[in-house]
Design a protein around this motif. Structure first.
Motif, short mmCIF file in Angstrom:
data_model
loop_
_atom_site.label_atom_id
_atom_site.label_comp_id
_atom_site.label_asym_id
_atom_site.label_seq_id
_atom_site.Cartn_x
_atom_site.Cartn_y
_atom_site.Cartn_z
N ASN A 1 0.83 -1.21 0.00
CA ASN A 1 0.00 0.00 0.00
C ASN A 1 0.86 1.26 0.00
N TYR A 2 1.88 1.28 0.82
CA TYR A 2 2.73 2.46 0.93
C TYR A 2 3.38 2.79 -0.41
N PHE A 3 4.04 1.80 -1.02
CA PHE A 3 4.75 2.07 -2.26
C PHE A 3 3.81 2.31 -3.43
N LEU A 4 2.68 1.61 -3.45
CA LEU A 4 1.71 1.84 -4.51
C LEU A 4 1.11 3.24 -4.39
N GLU A 5 0.84 3.67 -3.17
CA GLU A 5 0.29 5.01 -2.96
C GLU A 5 1.29 6.08 -3.38
N LYS A 6 2.56 5.87 -3.09
CA LYS A 6 3.60 6.81 -3.53
C LYS A 6 3.65 6.90 -5.05
N ASP A 7 3.58 5.76 -5.73
CA ASP A 7 3.58 5.76 -7.19
C ASP A 7 2.35 6.46 -7.74
N VAL A 8 1.19 6.19 -7.18
CA VAL A 8 -0.04 6.83 -7.64
C VAL A 8 0.05 8.34 -7.46
N GLU A 9 0.55 8.79 -6.31
CA GLU A 9 0.70 10.23 -6.08
C GLU A 9 1.66 10.85 -7.08
N LYS A 10 2.77 10.16 -7.36
CA LYS A 10 3.76 10.68 -8.30
C LYS A 10 3.17 10.82 -9.69
N TYR A 11 2.47 9.80 -10.17
CA TYR A 11 1.90 9.85 -11.51
C TYR A 11 0.74 10.83 -11.58
N ALA A 12 -0.06 10.92 -10.52
CA ALA A 12 -1.15 11.88 -10.52
C ALA A 12 -0.60 13.30 -10.55
N GLU A 13 0.47 13.53 -9.81
CA GLU A 13 1.10 14.86 -9.79
C GLU A 13 1.70 15.20 -11.15
N SER A 14 2.39 14.26 -11.77
CA SER A 14 2.98 14.54 -13.08
C SER A 14 1.89 14.73 -14.13
N SER A 15 0.79 14.01 -14.01
CA SER A 15 -0.32 14.18 -14.94
C SER A 15 -0.94 15.56 -14.77
N GLU A 16 -1.08 16.00 -13.54
CA GLU A 16 -1.62 17.33 -13.26
C GLU A 16 -0.68 18.41 -13.78
#
Length: 87
Positions: free
Chosen positions: A61-76
């Motif tokens: 969960n921790y690492f998946l959440e970090k990846d999701v945040e990173k990709y969501a931020e780069s997409s934004e």
């Protein structure tokens, strides 16, 4: 989800973020189900397995959440650049 021809990766990133969010939710429900199952008829073996599973899922969960945040931020950030600098 809109996929623009000149930005093929932005659609993939958005799809990956959505998939990641659903995986996070699924992992939470799985952990809850394991806790309930162990609460109903606990044995020491089941409690040990639950502890190991909880630790593994917490790391996932921790690492998946970090990846999701990173990709969501780069997409934004890509969206902001597209609005600021229209082609």
């Amino acid at each position: 989800m809109n996929v623009e021809p000149n930005k093929p990766l932005s659609g993939r990133k958005e799809a990956w973020v959505h998939l990641g969010v659903w995986l996070l939710i699924g992992l939470e429900f799985e952990l809850g189900a394991d806790i309930i199952r162990s609460a109903i008829s606990p044995t020491w073996e089941q409690l040990g397995q639950l502890g190991a599973i909880a630790v593994i899922r917490t790391f996932l969960n921790y690492f998946l959440e970090k990846d999701v945040e990173k990709y969501a931020e780069s997409s934004e950030n890509e969206r902001r650049r597209a609005v600021e600098n229209p082609a």
